[in-house]
Enzyme design. Structure first.
Site, PDB file in Angstrom:
ATOM      1  N   HIS A  38      -5.070 -55.521 -27.982  1.00  0.00           N
ATOM      2  CA  HIS A  38      -5.678 -55.791 -26.668  1.00  0.00           C
ATOM      3  C   HIS A  38      -4.695 -56.577 -25.778  1.00  0.00           C
ATOM      4  O   HIS A  38      -4.388 -56.164 -24.660  1.00  0.00           O
ATOM      5  CB  HIS A  38      -6.976 -56.590 -26.879  1.00  0.00           C
ATOM      6  CG  HIS A  38      -7.742 -56.874 -25.626  1.00  0.00           C
ATOM      7  ND1 HIS A  38      -8.786 -56.104 -25.200  1.00  0.00           N
ATOM      8  CD2 HIS A  38      -7.613 -57.858 -24.694  1.00  0.00           C
ATOM      9  CE1 HIS A  38      -9.267 -56.582 -24.067  1.00  0.00           C
ATOM     10  NE2 HIS A  38      -8.574 -57.657 -23.737  1.00  0.00           N
ATOM     11  N   GLU A  39      -4.181 -57.666 -26.311  1.00  0.00           N
ATOM     12  CA  GLU A  39      -3.255 -58.492 -25.512  1.00  0.00           C
ATOM     13  C   GLU A  39      -1.954 -57.750 -25.244  1.00  0.00           C
ATOM     14  O   GLU A  39      -1.312 -57.961 -24.207  1.00  0.00           O
ATOM     15  CB  GLU A  39      -2.990 -59.834 -26.201  1.00  0.00           C
ATOM     16  CG  GLU A  39      -4.221 -60.683 -26.498  1.00  0.00           C
ATOM     17  CD  GLU A  39      -5.132 -60.939 -25.297  1.00  0.00           C
ATOM     18  OE1 GLU A  39      -4.635 -60.876 -24.154  1.00  0.00           O
ATOM     19  OE2 GLU A  39      -6.347 -61.165 -25.508  1.00  0.00           O
ATOM     20  N   HIS A  42      -2.324 -55.867 -22.073  1.00  0.00           N
ATOM     21  CA  HIS A  42      -2.047 -56.745 -20.921  1.00  0.00           C
ATOM     22  C   HIS A  42      -0.534 -56.961 -20.774  1.00  0.00           C
ATOM     23  O   HIS A  42       0.017 -56.930 -19.674  1.00  0.00           O
ATOM     24  CB  HIS A  42      -2.699 -58.124 -21.135  1.00  0.00           C
ATOM     25  CG  HIS A  42      -4.183 -58.166 -20.911  1.00  0.00           C
ATOM     26  ND1 HIS A  42      -4.767 -57.785 -19.732  1.00  0.00           N
ATOM     27  CD2 HIS A  42      -5.211 -58.571 -21.713  1.00  0.00           C
ATOM     28  CE1 HIS A  42      -6.088 -57.949 -19.812  1.00  0.00           C
ATOM     29  NE2 HIS A  42      -6.385 -58.423 -21.011  1.00  0.00           N
ATOM     30  N   GLU A  66      -7.553 -55.631 -17.009  1.00  0.00           N
ATOM     31  CA  GLU A  66      -8.431 -55.420 -18.161  1.00  0.00           C
ATOM     32  C   GLU A  66      -8.413 -53.947 -18.582  1.00  0.00           C
ATOM     33  O   GLU A  66      -8.549 -53.639 -19.771  1.00  0.00           O
ATOM     34  CB  GLU A  66      -9.852 -55.879 -17.821  1.00  0.00           C
ATOM     35  CG  GLU A  66     -10.754 -56.071 -19.021  1.00  0.00           C
ATOM     36  CD  GLU A  66     -10.331 -57.201 -19.956  1.00  0.00           C
ATOM     37  OE1 GLU A  66      -9.519 -58.079 -19.546  1.00  0.00           O
ATOM     38  OE2 GLU A  66     -10.790 -57.194 -21.117  1.00  0.00           O
TER      39      GLU A  66
END
Lengths: 498, 498
Positions: free
Chosen positions: B261-262, B265, B291
């Site tokens: 997830h990170e 980003h 997001e």
């Protein structure tokens, strides 16, 4: 009112210096390689802003009003003195010169990283000439504003109030004492057998050992941490001190003694006066006192037989395989011989405590002559070779890499810094002597209890911040002005006692 | 000339934001506990200084002159638009209100950390009331300057140009679709057997696995790193992106999916347009697009059967003992069932992608009514309970800890942020659908090759920075305005296909 405005203004500056310190630590310890260029820009912007705050024209008015208004407590008067000192220094140098120096020093330092391994003095020389020429301008500008000699006004940036005539007098004693002393030690040690503990010593185990010893000697992990970097240093801020080391898997003592050295710096920072931390008077006194704290920890305490006795069981626990291979190399006697070997060599950062001052005296003499215009950059290699021969009996010749190109200080524009290393060694010896004569310290140290030592240092050095100037701090703590005697006696006791 | 002055001014601000970002990352990932108070002061000082720079009165004049002078390139016009946006926002709020809000939010967030575990709504309520009351003032001040509704002017701080009527229309579709969909999925999954891989999964091995997968999907380690923190996040700066995770030794998938997830980003930040990085136009577009990049990576890509096929051999290599204990738990089928389990539960941060939007819709409706004055803070628990029941069939009752006190956003004053999570999920699904229809992307992904995917995202999203507004960015990339359709089809395909 004016004084209150100064405190408020400095609190703000302290906040900016905080993020500067953390970002600089991060650059050395954490930053991935691609982050460098933007970080350099960001730090330059931040430093420009700090310079702007320091030279804010209102500061001059506030200082004048505060000086004439009275009613300040002693610590506030000391704070005002420190604020004025910084203001005078910062406003002495025109912004143009600040920027030109910063640029020349960045260029020369970056080039030096490449040219040093190649020992390429010819390419390096013009870059260093640019740095020295600007540094002379800076020194002249400071000199006329501060009423100090040009070289002393550079020294004053690292060692407030430092006086190079005083340094020269101390260094003359060192020049007279050390060469003969080193001869005798080398001769004595040539008859001893020293066993090299055989690695590998895994980094994780070395780190474990370092952390255990940091804890033992009083590093406060609530307010600090240990990491790795290419060049070991002590950074961060007093409430959050960041020390670093580098590990060599074939030699555990190097990192370990390095960690103890930085822990000495760290304990000073961690124990500065809490209520003044955001003010200049709450800062560490200067580089010689700072260096005295690292050397007192590393040289006076950690390389002593008593400390090695405390350390030995932990070393065995850290490296059971290496110990099993050669238990005799881990005996206290052998560890002590390893920790106190004296060897004449070319490189300052690898030098033992007996030969180290020779490296410093050499640099002091050359850089002072450079700033005074009595020596040109082109003259350095010859001067270096001559001084190395007279001080350590070594010939540098054309080996510039291990000669005048070995240190980052000059390419980075840090003229006036070198003497503080040896002033620190003298200060450490003198403080240590006063300290162990104080009730219970000697016995506690022998038993591996560092509480009385830390209490003494806290009372006499750490908690004082910049309340007094360096000579007064040393006089109050040791009952005498700084001299060479405690250092020489320490050397004789450690290296020549039968 | 005026435009050039703006660029120069923003370059300076970018430098200050750089050290702010690194210091904030350090606070979460590195700082020892005792460093907190001084760090908070330092960051407040720095942020005050950044605010000062942003509201410098010259900026208004430069903007006006630049707007009327013409001759700018398209990216410069976009930059000018972004600079003006920030200037209008920052100058809308009087400094008194900035400081009062900052103080109230610090107090309420710090109290919340203690009061949430105790589920103590009564003590927390007055603190939140203070935050909301100031936030309404802020919203009113912004509203009159920006010509937006009060709630939209808060949204605009996270999602530039975000319009809550548009959000409400999308969320109405979600409200209509999800409850029935979740029923069907839960019923279907109740007939499947899922094996829990049995730990322990040592942190060091989890980290190794995370790093391998980060590398595989295109994280650039020359410009970033992975560390640990209490709450996972993506921080740092585009040239040096810092992502963090936390490890649970009994569950390796949680940290792993968090790292992916990170990484989503991070890849956005690392691939922002290099030549505009120091200007507002070079920043990521807004929180919904940000997001979308993390959810595209985690939800669309990494929880797919194809990715788990690529991941499976690495998981076995990372945890050979756990694999030996129960090989069947590590089969791709079982890993897929683990990665796609749907469960109605109270906690947003632990929610799966199907129930997650329900949590967001609930918060959106409540916070909008709060800011509009249609709901008081005292009404929140009842409104929460009612919405939880209507959206997820759960009763919160007096369990405030797992109800309206579960998130840091409101105590920290972050009103207007929640909707971007679900806008991001919709955007991710729509981008993913457009992307896999592009040449070769689908086949490459199935083979574990992320190059074509990254190239598509770089062309269509990352390299665009803030050149376009969000609707235009999405329209150009996907050929359609943002809607729910791609998201709903994705959910049906993944969770209901036989």
């Amino acid at each position: 009112m004016s004084y209150a405005a100064l405190e408020q203004h400095n609190q703000r500056i302290s906040g900016l210096r905080h993020v500067e310190a953390i970002s600089a630590w991060d650059e050395a310890a954490m930053m991935p390689p691609g982050g460098g260029q933007a970080r350099a820009e960001a730090l330059a912007t931040l430093r420009g802003l700090i310079h702007e705050q320091l030279t804010d024209p209102r500061v001059g008015d506030w200082i004048a009003a505060a000086e004439s208004s009275g009613g300040l407590e002693p610590w506030q008067r000391a704070n005002l003195r420190e604020i004025k000192r910084a203001y005078l220094r910062e406003t002495s140098i025109p912004r143009r010169l600040v920027e030109a120096s910063s640029r020349a020093e960045s260029q020369s330092e970056q080039a030096w990283r490449m040219l040093r391994p190649a020992s390429d003095w010819q390419s390096f020389r013009p870059l260093l000439e640019a740095v020295v020429s600007l540094k002379r301008e800076v020194a002249a500008a400071l000199s006329s504003n501060l009423g100090l000699s040009p070289y002393d006004s550079l020294v004053d940036g690292f060692e407030p109030g430092g006086n190079s005539e005083h340094f020269a007098a101390l260094f003359a004693e060192i020049r007279a004492f050390l060469p003969g002393f080193i001869d005798r030690v080398v001769e004595k040690q040539s008859r001893e057998t020293v066993l090299e503990p055989e690695g590998p010593f895994p980094v994780e185990r070395q780190r474990w050992l370092g952390l255990r010893l940091m804890e033992k000697v009083g590093f406060d992990f609530v307010h600090g941490r240990l990491d790795q970097s290419h060049h070991p240093f002590c950074g961060g801020v007093p409430t959050d001190v960041r020390i670093t080391t580098r590990y060599d898997e074939s030699d555990f003592q190097k990192a370990l003694m390095g960690v103890m050295h930085e822990t000495g710096h760290a304990k000073y920072e961690q124990n500065l006066p809490k209520s003044w931390l955001e003010q200049p008077v709450g800062a560490a006194r200067g580089m010689s006192v700072h260096e005295s704290q690292s050397l007192l920890q590393e040289m006076q305490v950690c390389r002593s037989r008593e400390f090695l006795q405390v350390m030995e069981p932990l070393v065995r626990e850290a490296f059971p395989e290496a110990f099993a291979r050669n238990a005799r190399a881990f005996s206290v006697d052998n560890l002590y011989r390893l920790a106190t070997r004296v060897r004449r060599d070319f490189i300052r950062v690898d030098a033992d405590e007996a030969t180290y001052p020779c490296h410093v005296v050499l640099r002091f003499e050359i850089e002072k002559a450079l700033i005074e215009g009595k020596l040109t950059v082109a003259d350095i290699p010859e001067a270096w070779d001559a001084a190395m021969f007279s001080l350590l009996g070594l010939r540098t010749g054309d080996n510039h890499r291990d000669g005048c190109m070995q240190d980052v200080h000059w390419p980075a524009g840090l003229f006036g810094y070198f003497p503080t290393y040896t002033l620190g060694a003298l200060t450490a010896a003198q403080l240590f002597r006063a300290m162990i004569e104080s009730d219970g310290v000697r016995e506690a140290l022998a038993a591996g209890d560092f509480t009385p030592m830390n209490a003494w240092l806290k009372d006499n050095v750490w908690s004082q911040g910049s309340l007094f100037d360096t000579p007064e701090l040393i006089g109050r703590a040791t009952g005498a002005p700084l001299g060479t005697e405690a250092f020489f006696r320490h050397l004789e006791r450690r290296y020549l006692a039968p």
